[in-house]
Design an enzyme around this catalytic site. Structure first.
Site, mmCIF file in Angstrom:
data_model
loop_
_atom_site.group_PDB
_atom_site.id
_atom_site.type_symbol
_atom_site.label_atom_id
_atom_site.label_comp_id
_atom_site.label_asym_id
_atom_site.label_seq_id
_atom_site.Cartn_x
_atom_site.Cartn_y
_atom_site.Cartn_z
ATOM 1 N N VAL A 279 0.842 -1.209 0.000
ATOM 2 C CA VAL A 279 0.000 0.000 0.000
ATOM 3 C C VAL A 279 0.874 1.255 0.000
ATOM 4 O O VAL A 279 0.611 2.224 -0.707
ATOM 5 C CB VAL A 279 -0.949 0.009 1.218
ATOM 6 C CG1 VAL A 279 -1.662 1.347 1.345
ATOM 7 C CG2 VAL A 279 -1.968 -1.117 1.097
ATOM 8 N N ILE A 282 2.930 1.580 -3.552
ATOM 9 C CA ILE A 282 2.208 1.922 -4.781
ATOM 10 C C ILE A 282 1.744 3.381 -4.698
ATOM 11 O O ILE A 282 0.981 3.744 -3.804
ATOM 12 C CB ILE A 282 0.990 0.992 -4.980
ATOM 13 C CG1 ILE A 282 1.469 -0.450 -5.151
ATOM 14 C CG2 ILE A 282 0.171 1.423 -6.193
ATOM 15 C CD1 ILE A 282 0.369 -1.466 -5.122
ATOM 16 N N ASP A 326 -2.542 36.826 -34.129
ATOM 17 C CA ASP A 326 -3.198 37.903 -34.867
ATOM 18 C C ASP A 326 -2.613 39.234 -34.406
ATOM 19 O O ASP A 326 -2.159 39.355 -33.260
ATOM 20 C CB ASP A 326 -4.706 37.905 -34.582
ATOM 21 C CG ASP A 326 -5.421 36.780 -35.310
ATOM 22 O OD1 ASP A 326 -5.042 36.485 -36.447
ATOM 23 O OD2 ASP A 326 -6.350 36.201 -34.735
ATOM 24 N N ASP A 614 -10.216 34.375 -33.913
ATOM 25 C CA ASP A 614 -11.448 34.887 -33.312
ATOM 26 C C ASP A 614 -12.682 34.665 -34.172
ATOM 27 O O ASP A 614 -13.811 34.746 -33.694
ATOM 28 C CB ASP A 614 -11.314 36.380 -32.976
ATOM 29 C CG ASP A 614 -10.925 37.216 -34.199
ATOM 30 O OD1 ASP A 614 -10.934 36.682 -35.326
ATOM 31 O OD2 ASP A 614 -10.606 38.408 -34.018
ATOM 32 N N ASP A 618 -11.783 30.684 -38.409
ATOM 33 C CA ASP A 618 -10.518 30.377 -37.734
ATOM 34 C C ASP A 618 -10.540 29.012 -37.064
ATOM 35 O O ASP A 618 -9.495 28.504 -36.651
ATOM 36 C CB ASP A 618 -10.205 31.448 -36.670
ATOM 37 C CG ASP A 618 -9.728 32.754 -37.282
ATOM 38 O OD1 ASP A 618 -9.181 32.706 -38.396
ATOM 39 O OD2 ASP A 618 -9.922 33.810 -36.658
ATOM 40 N N ASN A 708 3.156 6.670 5.365
ATOM 41 C CA ASN A 708 2.629 6.849 4.006
ATOM 42 C C ASN A 708 1.559 7.937 3.981
ATOM 43 O O ASN A 708 1.480 8.739 3.041
ATOM 44 C CB ASN A 708 2.041 5.522 3.510
ATOM 45 C CG ASN A 708 1.666 5.567 2.048
ATOM 46 O OD1 ASN A 708 2.497 5.863 1.193
ATOM 47 N ND2 ASN A 708 0.417 5.292 1.738
ATOM 48 N N ASP A 712 2.691 11.225 1.821
ATOM 49 C CA ASP A 712 2.189 11.100 0.446
ATOM 50 C C ASP A 712 1.119 12.122 0.081
ATOM 51 O O ASP A 712 0.707 12.197 -1.065
ATOM 52 C CB ASP A 712 1.602 9.690 0.213
ATOM 53 C CG ASP A 712 2.667 8.740 -0.314
ATOM 54 O OD1 ASP A 712 3.859 9.056 -0.150
ATOM 55 O OD2 ASP A 712 2.312 7.690 -0.875
#
Length: 886
Positions: A279, A282, A326, A614, A618, A708, A712
Site C-alpha cells: 500500500v 504503490i 493575430d 477569433d 478560424d 505513508n 504522500d
C-alpha cells in the site's frame, strides 16, 4: 407552436416591444420565474459515493480483511489503527477530488457563451445563462443561438443545425415565414432558431420563446450529453507508471513474504507488513495529485486572463516554440481610431481627441456611407459593441456630429451583403427620399476592382487608371505609416435590388486611415518569448507595409523580406511553402484558409505551434494547431469552442504568461511525482533489505501506513503548488517526446529512495547498538526493538519531509530559491514533524503504534540522520552547477 404564429402574436404573448426589449427589472423577475438558461448537467457524485470510490482498490480490500482477522485474534489496537489510517486516507482523497471538481466547475463557468440582447432600448452582451423568455436577441455570424427563438427579422441568415437535425448543410432562415402545419419538422421551421445551433452567415433578431430544458435541445439533452475525457495524456502515463510500480511492489512483497516463510518468521505479522508495504509502495495518489495540481494551476492561470478549456493544453504549453498571433487586438490595443480621411485631392489629419468638426459635402458622404455600412454601436462611456474597426468609424461620425442612430432612423436599412474574408467587403441597401442607395466599405483595392466612377469635387466622373493610381498611392502612404486603410463607395438605384447586384458599378468616395497602436507590454513579452526559445509570428489581414511597420516596432521582424502576403502563399505548393516557412515572421493579407497552411507548414518541421483566432473560419486553424487560442473579447463562440485556451483580455502577453505558467505547472507535477517515488522507494528498501538479510523488521505495519499517510499527501501537494521558477523562461521549450525521467529526474528519484532507505536502517541499527545489539542478533528484547523502531520511524518520516525541500529545483540550492518561499511546503513539513512528535509522545498513541518518547539527544540524532539525504542532494547540485558553468 411558436413557428405557426406571426411575430405580432408572439410579441403580444411575451409582452415585449422589439425596439426596446425587456427592462432589467422585468428580466430579473423572469429569471426567478423560469430559472437559469442552461441544460441540466449530469448529477454530481455524492460525498458518500466519492468516499466509497476511494476504498475500491484490491490492496485496500486486503487491508480491511486484515483488520477483521486482527480483530478476530484480539489485536484490537492494531485493527483500529489500520482502519483509522485507511479511512483517513479515503477522507483526504474525497477532499482532494472535491477541490479538483470545484476548480474545473469554476473554469467551465468562465467559458459560458455570451449573447447580444436588447434591454431598455440598448444592445448589450450578457451571459447566455441570463437569457429569459421574451428577451430580444441579436444573432450574427459566429455565435451560438442561446435559446429557442422566434425570428422577427432575418438578413441572409443561415444557421447550421446538425446538432438537432443531423443535416450538415446550413439552413436558410426567413422571419416572415409562418408554418401553419403543426407537424412541421424541426429542420423545416425556417422562422425559428434553436438553442446550441450555430449562425454561419448573415444576421437576425428574434424573441426568446423557450429556455433551458424547455428548448428542443433540452428535450433531447440526455442523448446529447458528451463523455468528458477525465485524464490528460500525462495522467494516463503516470497512471500506467503507477500500475507498473504497483506490480513491482507486489512482486517484491511476495518475494519478501516467501523469504520470511523460509526464515520461519511470524507469517501473520509478515503478511500484514507485506500488505502495508505494498500500500505504501504503490503511488496510488499520483493521478489524484496530478489532477489537483493541474486544476489549481489552471485556476491560477484563469486569474491571469488565460482560461484553459482542455487540461492536456497545460502539458503542451511547456513545449510551444512557435506563437502565431493575430495583430489586431492581440499585439495591438484594439482601440482603432481614424486619424486621416481622404476624398480625391483632399487629405485631412484628425486629432484623436476632438469633436464638433466641420465637413464639406464629399466628406459628409464618405462618413455617412461608413456609418450606415456598419453593425457596431458606439458609446462614449466605452460600452460600445461590435468590430473595433466599425466602432472607430461610428466614433468618426460622432466627431462630425453625425449620429449613427439618427442616420439609421432616417435611412432605414432594407438589405445587406455581409462582410466575408474572401471579398473583404460589406454592403448595405438603405432607403433614401427618392429611391435607394448602396453603401459599400472594405479593402480599397477590392473596391477599385468593382467601381466604375468616382466622386471628385462634388461631381461623379469616370474612374480612370490615373484616379485609381492616386487612390492606391494614398492608400500605400497610409499603410507605410502603419495605418489600416478602409475604402468607401456608393451607388444610387431607383428600386430595391438583390444583394448579388449591390457590388457592381460603384462610385468611389474616398478612404480613411486608422491606427491601432501596439500594446505597451507586448514588446517586453516578445523579448521574453525569444529568450525562452519561442519564435513569435504575426498574422494579419492588413497590408504588408502596415503589418511590417508594427512587427518591426515590436521586434518580431527585422526586414521586409521576412514578410509574405496571402497571394504569394497561393502561388506556392505546400512543399515549397513548408520549405520556406522558417524565413517568414509576418504573414499579411491572409485569409483564415491561409492560417491552416501556415500551421501545417510550421508543424512539418516538428514545431509545436500555438495559433490565435477569433472568427468562425478560424476554427480549422485553431484545431490544427497544437494550442488553439481564442479571443475572449472579440472571439466568436465557434472559435472559443474549437480552442484549447481562451484569452479573456485578447492580449499576446497573456499567451507568453500562459506558456510560463504551463512550464511551471508541468515542473511542479514532476517534482511531486519524483518526490513520491523517492519516498515509496525508501520505504521498500528499508523493509525489503531487513527481510532479505534476516534482520528484524525496522517498522511494523501500522507505522508504515502512518508514514505513508503524512508524507504522500500534503508535502506532495505543496510541491505541486510551488511558486514558479523565475528562470523557467530562460530555457528552451520541452520536447514533448521527452521522458518524464529526463535530465536526471530518474537518478534523483532512485538516489533519494536509496538514501532514505539506508538511513532509516542506520537509525534502526543505531537504536539497537545503544543497547549492545546488532542487526543479526537473535532474541532482541521488545523494549530494545521498540526504541530502535521509534528511531527508524521518525527518521523515515522526517527524511522524506526534509527531502521534499531539495525537490523544489533540480539545480538551485534551497537557499537560492528561498527556504521559506513555499509556505505550504514548510507548513506540511512542520505539521508532519508535529504529528510524529505527538504519536511518540502521547502514551496511548505511542502504545498503539509501538513507539516511545525520545530524549533531546535522540531527537538530535534522528534529525541528523533525516537531514543527510537532503544534504547529499544539495551537494550534488553544487557539482551540477559547476559543470554547467564550464
Amino acid at each position: 407552436m411558436w413557428f405557426s404564429k406571426s411575430p405580432e402574436q408572439i410579441l403580444k404573448e411575451f409582452d415585449v416591444n422589439p425596439e426596446i426589449g425587456l427592462s432589467e427589472e422585468e428580466a430579473k423577475k423572469r429569471l426567478e420565474k423560469y430559472g437559469e438558461n442552461k441544460l441540466k448537467s449530469k448529477p454530481k457524485k455524492s460525498t458518500w459515493k466519492l468516499f466509497l470510490e476511494q476504498l475500491q482498490d484490491m490492496l485496500i480490500y486486503v487491508l480491511l480483511a486484515s483488520t477483521l482477522i486482527t480483530l478476530a485474534i484480539g489485536e484490537y489496537v492494531d485493527a483500529f489503527i489500520i482502519l483509522f489510517v485507511v479511512l483517513l486516507n479515503a477522507v483526504i482523497g474525497v477532499v482532494q477530488e472535491s477541490k479538483a471538481e470545484k476548480a474545473i466547475e469554476a473554469l467551465q463557468q468562465m467559458t459560458t457563451p455570451k449573447s447580444l440582447v436588447r434591454r431598455n432600448g440598448e444592445v448589450k452582451e450578457i451571459n447566455s445563462e441570463e437569457i429569459v423568455p421574451g428577451d430580444i436577441v441579436i444573432l450574427d455570424a459566429g455565435r451560438y443561438v442561446p435559446a429557442d427563438i422566434r425570428l422577427l427579422e432575418s438578413v441572409n441568415l443561415q444557421i447550421e443545425e446538425s446538432a438537432l437535425t443531423g443535416e450538415s448543410v446550413p439552413s436558410d432562415k426567413n422571419a416572415k415565414d409562418i408554418h401553419e402545419d403543426l407537424k412541421t419538422p424541426i429542420g423545416d421551421r425556417s422562422n425559428m432558431a434553436f438553442m446550441s445551433t450555430l449562425v454561419t452567415y448573415g444576421r437576425g433578431e428574434g424573441v426568446v420563446v423557450s429556455t433551458a430544458m424547455n428548448t428542443e435541445m433540452g428535450k433531447i439533452a440526455e442523448a446529447l450529453e458528451e463523455d468528458v475525457e477525465d485524464m490528460t495524456p500525462l495522467q494516463k502515463r503516470l497512471d500506467e507508471l503507477g500500475r507498473i510500480l504497483g506490480f513491482l511492489a507486489i512482486g517484491i512483497c511476495v518475494v519478501m513474504f516467501g523469504i520470511a516463510f523460509i526464515q520461519g518468521r511470524d507469517l501473520f505479522d509478515m503478511f500484514l507488513t507485506a500488505i502495508s508495504l505494498a500500500v505504501a509502495a504503490i503511488p496510488e495518489g499520483l493521478a489524484a495529485i496530478v489532477a489537483i495540481v493541474l486544476a489549481m494551476g489552471v485556476t491560477k492561470m484563469s486569474k491571469k486572463h488565460a482560461i484553459i478549456r482542455k487540461l492536456p493544453a497545460v502539458e503542451t504549453l511547456g513545449s510551444v516554440n512557435i506563437i502565431c498571433s493575430d495583430k489586431t487586438g492581440t499585439l495591438t490595443q484594439n482601440k482603432m481610431t481614424v486619424v486621416k480621411h481622404y476624398v480625391y485631392g483632399k487629405m485631412k489629419d484628425l486629432p484623436t481627441e476632438v469633436s464638433g468638426l466641420e465637413a464639406d459635402q464629399e466628406e459628409k458622404e464618405l462618413i455617412k456611407t461608413l456609418i450606415l455600412c456598419s453593425d457596431a454601436t458606439y458609446e462614449e462611456n466605452g460600452q460600445s459593441t461590435g468590430d473595433p474597426t466599425e466602432i472607430a468609424l461610428i466614433a468618426l461620425g460622432a466627431k462630425y456630429n453625425m449620429n449613427k442612430n439618427d442616420l439609421n432612423a432616417k435611412y432605414k436599412r432594407v438589405a445587406e451583403k455581409p462582410f466575408d474574408s474572401d471579398r473583404k467587403l460589406m454592403s448595405t441597401l438603405n432607403k433614401e427620399e427618392n429611391g435607394y442607395r448602396v453603401h459599400t466599405k472594405g479593402a480599397i483595392d477590392n473596391i477599385l476592382k468593382i467601381a466604375t466612377k468616382a466622386l471628385v469635387d462634388g461631381k461623379v466622373v469616370p474612374l480612370t487608371e490615373e484616379l485609381k493610381r492616386e487612390y492606391l498611392k494614398v492608400s500605400e502612404e497610409m499603410s507605410d505609416n502603419a495605418l489600416r486603410v478602409l475604402g468607401a463607395a456608393y451607388k444610387d438605384v431607383d428600386h430595391k435590388i438583390e444583394p448579388e447586384q449591390m457590388e457592381k458599378n460603384l462610385i468611389v468616395l474616398g478612404l480613411v486611415g486608422m491606427i491601432d497602436p501596439p500594446r505597451l507590454e507586448v514588446k517586453d513579452s516578445i523579448l521574453e518569448a525569444k529568450r525562452a526559445g519561442i519564435t513569435p509570428v504575426m498574422i494579419t489581414g492588413d497590408h504588408k507595409n502596415t503589418a511590417f511597420a508594427i512587427a518591426k516596432e515590436l521586434n518580431i521582424a527585422e526586414s521586409i523580406e521576412q514578410s509574405i502576403v496571402g497571394a504569394e502563399i497561393d502561388k506556392m505548393s505546400e512543399e515549397e511553402f513548408a520549405n520556406k516557412i522558417n524565413k517568414y515572421r509576418v504573414f499579411a493579407r491572409v485569409s483564415p484558409e491561409h492560417k491552416v497552411k501556415i500551421v501545417k507548414a510550421f508543424k512539418s518541421h516538428g514545431n509545436i505551434v500555438s495559433m490565435t483566432g477569433d472568427g468562425v473560419n478560424d476554427a480549422p486553424s485553431l484545431k490544427n494547431a497544437d494550442i488553439g487560442v481564442a479571443m475572449g473579447i472579440t472571439g466568436t463562440d465557434v472559435s472559443k469552442g474549437a480552442s484549447d485556451m481562451i484569452l479573456t483580455d485578447d492580449n499576446f502577453s497573456t499567451i507568453v504568461t500562459a506558456v510560463e505558467e504551463g512550464r511551471n505547472i508541468y515542473n511542479n507535477i514532476k517534482k511531486a511525482v519524483i518526490f513520491l517515488l523517492s519516498c515509496n522507494l525508501g520505504e521498500v528498501i528499508s523493509i525489503f533489505l531487513s527481510v532479505l538479510f534476516a534482520w528484524p523488521v525496522p517498522l511494523i505495519p501500522t507505522q508504515i501506513l502512518w508514514i505513508n499517510l503524512i508524507t504522500d499527501s500534503l508535502p506532495a501537494l505543496a510541491l505541486g503548488m510551488d511558486p514558479g521558477d523565475p528562470d523557467v523562461m530562460k530555457h528552451k521549450p520541452r520536447d514533448p517526446k521527452e521522458s518524464f525521467f529526463a535530465h536526471g529526474a530518474g537518478f534523483r528519484a532512485v538516489l533519494g529512495g536509496v538514501l532514505i532507505g539506508i538511513f532509516t536502517l542506520l537509525a534502526f541499527y543505531f537504536g539497537l547498538s545503544e543497547f549492545g545489539y546488532r542487526l543479526g542478533s537473535g532474541n532482541i528484547p521488545q523494549r530494545v526493538l521498540r526504541y530502535a523502531r521509534t528511531m527508524a520511524f521518525v527518521v523515515l518520516a522526517a527524511s522524506q519531509l526534509f527531502y521534499s525541500l531539495s525537490m523544489r529545483n533540480e539545480k538551485k540550492s534551497i537557499f537560492q530559491i528561498g527556504i521559506f518561499s513555499n509556505s505550504y511546503l514548510i507548513g506540511a513539513i512542520l505539521l508532519g514533524i508535529f504529528l510524529q512528535a505527538i504519536v511518540i509522545s502521547l502514551p496511548f498513541l505511542a502504545n498503539a503504534f509501538g513507539v516511545q518518547m525520545l530524549s533531546l539527544r535522540d531527537w538530535s540524532i534522528v534529525i541528523g540522520f533525516a537531514l543527510i539525504p537532503l544534504l547529499v542532494n544539495e551537494i550534488i547540485k553544487i557539482f551540477t552547477r559547476i559543470k554547467d558553468t564550464k
